[in-house]
Each structure stands twice: as C-alpha cells, then as structure tokens.
Design a protein around this motif. Structure first.
Motif, PDB file in Angstrom:
ATOM      1  N   ARG A   1      42.767  40.991  28.353  1.00  0.00           N
ATOM      2  CA  ARG A   1      41.341  40.935  28.022  1.00  0.00           C
ATOM      3  C   ARG A   1      40.649  39.777  28.745  1.00  0.00           C
ATOM      4  O   ARG A   1      39.541  39.935  29.270  1.00  0.00           O
ATOM      5  CB  ARG A   1      41.168  40.803  26.505  1.00  0.00           C
ATOM      6  N   ALA A   2      41.314  38.623  28.768  1.00  0.00           N
ATOM      7  CA  ALA A   2      40.707  37.467  29.420  1.00  0.00           C
ATOM      8  C   ALA A   2      40.632  37.663  30.939  1.00  0.00           C
ATOM      9  O   ALA A   2      39.612  37.361  31.565  1.00  0.00           O
ATOM     10  CB  ALA A   2      41.509  36.202  29.089  1.00  0.00           C
ATOM     11  N   MET A   3      41.710  38.160  31.534  1.00  0.00           N
ATOM     12  CA  MET A   3      41.719  38.407  32.977  1.00  0.00           C
ATOM     13  C   MET A   3      40.644  39.412  33.372  1.00  0.00           C
ATOM     14  O   MET A   3      40.004  39.280  34.413  1.00  0.00           O
ATOM     15  CB  MET A   3      43.094  38.921  33.423  1.00  0.00           C
ATOM     16  N   ARG A   4      40.447  40.409  32.529  1.00  0.00           N
ATOM     17  CA  ARG A   4      39.454  41.446  32.829  1.00  0.00           C
ATOM     18  C   ARG A   4      38.058  40.838  32.992  1.00  0.00           C
ATOM     19  O   ARG A   4      37.321  41.186  33.926  1.00  0.00           O
ATOM     20  CB  ARG A   4      39.445  42.483  31.717  1.00  0.00           C
ATOM     21  N   VAL A   5      37.715  39.905  32.097  1.00  0.00           N
ATOM     22  CA  VAL A   5      36.405  39.254  32.176  1.00  0.00           C
ATOM     23  C   VAL A   5      36.339  38.348  33.398  1.00  0.00           C
ATOM     24  O   VAL A   5      35.350  38.324  34.132  1.00  0.00           O
ATOM     25  CB  VAL A   5      36.121  38.463  30.885  1.00  0.00           C
ATOM     26  N   GLU A   6      37.406  37.592  33.651  1.00  0.00           N
ATOM     27  CA  GLU A   6      37.424  36.680  34.787  1.00  0.00           C
ATOM     28  C   GLU A   6      37.319  37.407  36.123  1.00  0.00           C
ATOM     29  O   GLU A   6      36.686  36.916  37.064  1.00  0.00           O
ATOM     30  CB  GLU A   6      38.715  35.854  34.780  1.00  0.00           C
ATOM     31  N   LEU A   7      37.945  38.585  36.199  1.00  0.00           N
ATOM     32  CA  LEU A   7      38.001  39.313  37.470  1.00  0.00           C
ATOM     33  C   LEU A   7      36.849  40.298  37.654  1.00  0.00           C
ATOM     34  O   LEU A   7      36.750  40.947  38.701  1.00  0.00           O
ATOM     35  CB  LEU A   7      39.337  40.056  37.591  1.00  0.00           C
ATOM     36  N   ARG A   8      35.996  40.389  36.645  1.00  0.00           N
ATOM     37  CA  ARG A   8      34.861  41.318  36.744  1.00  0.00           C
ATOM     38  C   ARG A   8      33.995  41.060  37.970  1.00  0.00           C
ATOM     39  O   ARG A   8      33.577  42.020  38.643  1.00  0.00           O
ATOM     40  CB  ARG A   8      34.027  41.242  35.462  1.00  0.00           C
TER      41      ARG A   8
ATOM     42  N   ARG B   1      34.875  40.177  40.818  1.00  0.00           N
ATOM     43  CA  ARG B   1      35.602  40.702  41.982  1.00  0.00           C
ATOM     44  C   ARG B   1      35.751  42.224  41.921  1.00  0.00           C
ATOM     45  O   ARG B   1      36.342  42.828  42.805  1.00  0.00           O
ATOM     46  CB  ARG B   1      36.988  40.056  42.090  1.00  0.00           C
TER      47      ARG B   1
ATOM     48  N   THR C   1      53.195  37.611  34.015  1.00  0.00           N
ATOM     49  CA  THR C   1      52.197  36.633  34.449  1.00  0.00           C
ATOM     50  C   THR C   1      52.411  36.258  35.918  1.00  0.00           C
ATOM     51  O   THR C   1      51.447  36.188  36.705  1.00  0.00           O
ATOM     52  CB  THR C   1      52.271  35.374  33.567  1.00  0.00           C
TER      53      THR C   1
END
Length: 252
Positions: free
Chosen positions: A160-167, A169, A114
C-alpha cells in the motif's frame, strides 16, 4: 528487452502466473522464472515455450540477488512486470515451531520480497506493475500461524505504501490475497486433512483463476485483490470488527 519476473515459479500459483502472463502481456520478450528447483523451471520452459527463461536461484541469498541485479544490467532489461510470489508458511503454535522455521518465513516472505522489489525497481518504467502475493492471512492475526500472518501483514502494508510512493512514476503495486489453494503450500505448511478444522472447511481458491484475476486487477490499477465472495466478506469483517473477535472466528 521487456521482461516479466516471477519468483517462486516452480509450482502452484507461480506456474499459473507464468501461464497467465503469456496471454496478458503478449508484448513481453521474456518471462524470467525464479526458483531453487531448476528441474521444475526447465519443465515449465518445455511446457510454455521459448519466452520462458529459467533462473535457478535462492532469493534469500544476497549473493544470488546481486547476480540477478548484474543480469538485469547485462541484458539491458526493462521489467514490465514483477510478481513477488515466493513464500511459505508453517502451521503450529509459535513456541512449538522450530525457531529457524519462524525466522525463515520472515527472511523469505518479507526480506527477500523487499530486496527483490528494491533491486528491480531501477529497471522499471512508466506503466510497469508489481504484484505482491499476499494472503487472506494478512487481514487479521491468526493463531497457529502467527508468524506467517504477520509476514503477510507486512506485505500488505509495504504494498500500500509503495503504491502511493510510486504513483508519480505510474507504476502500480497491488497486494493479491488468495485463500487456501490445493498446492504444495499446504504440504510444506504441514496442513493436512484433520490438522486444522478451519482449513478443512474453508472453500478452496483455484490457482489458475486467482492468477488471471490478479493480473487483470493489476492492469486496472487496483491496490488489493481478493477473489471469491466468501473471502471478500472476510476482508470486510476484518476491517469492521475488533481483531480479537476475528481471531476467534478464524481460529485455525
């Protein structure tokens, strides 16, 4: 300067990720390989060439993380690829393992991953990739590897959560989930022949193929990657069946 960063790069799939990155990301100026064992990192540089930059550090040490952040700033680094590979497990019932080993798994597999991600992200731009090395152990709880499988479930959820948040960018985050590999991981985990019937019978994953497949899946923008049909099927079962039943099937 465009760089790739690979943690846990002194052995096993970490070494294979370094090899595969040279061909999959030819535009990279340097590949920073991070691990505690400097001698292994220097051997990797001798093997792969001048693009390899050995950085001996313990990523569970917050001071080392701060020094890593300073180095990124000083080098004006643009991180095109971050591979969070460092991690370890221990085989044994929760109450039989050393308390410090259980805690150390959480620190390395969860906290350090993290921190590395959070510190590196400000240096990433559109098209960058984060590969989090997860495990088939993330698909369901596992007896005799309770803490390890729990840490990998965290990695899966975070990815999975980071992937959605960073989409927005255009930064992709993928959780890659290998099965057992004949690497130092098994020795460190005290998984030797005869110690676990399940591990003795499971098909082995080739570390080099896993690294190459993971990099290809990341470039395609995948969220999760598992190689070998056997483990893809296990992943499906873990989605469809109650975890209480899956735990019995996968008992180690």
């Amino acid at each position: 300067m465009k760089i790739a960063v690979i943690t846990g790069a002194s052995s096993g799939i970490g070494v294979e990720f370094a090899k595969a990155t040279l061909s999959s990301h030819p535009f990279i100026d340097e590949i920073w390989v991070l691990a505690r064992r400097e001698d292994r990192l220097l051997e990797l540089k001798d093997l792969l060439g001048d693009k390899i930059r050995p950085i001996a550090m313990d990523i569970t040490d917050t001071v080392a993380i701060e020094n890593y952040k300073k180095l990124l700033t000083e080098e004006n680094a643009e991180v095109s690829l971050l591979i969070n590979n460092a991690g370890f497990g221990r085989l044994g019932n929760f109450d039989e393992l050393k308390a410090e080993d259980n805690a150390a798994m959480v620190r390395l597999n969860c906290e350090a991953l993290t921190l590395m991600s959070a510190v590196t992200l400000p240096f990433m731009t559109r098209g960058s990739e984060i590969i989090n090395v997860c495990s088939i152990a993330s698909f369901a709880p596992n007896t005799r590897m309770a803490v390890y499988s729990s840490t990998k479930a965290y990695v899966m959820s975070l990815s999975r959560a980071m992937r959605v948040e960073l989409r927005p960018r255009k930064i992709n985050v993928i959780a890659v989930c290998p099965g057992p590999m004949d690497t130092e991981f098994l020795k460190v985990a005290n998984i030797e022949k005869g110690s676990s019937h399940t591990f003795d019978t499971l098909p082995r994953v080739n570390a080099a193929k896993m690294a190459k497949g993971s990099l290809k899946a990341s470039k395609k923008g995948r969220a999760v990657y598992t190689n070998r049909l056997f483990y893809k099927f296990y992943r499906l079962l873990a989605k469809l069946l109650p975890h209480s039943l899956v735990m019995k099937m996968a008992k180690t």
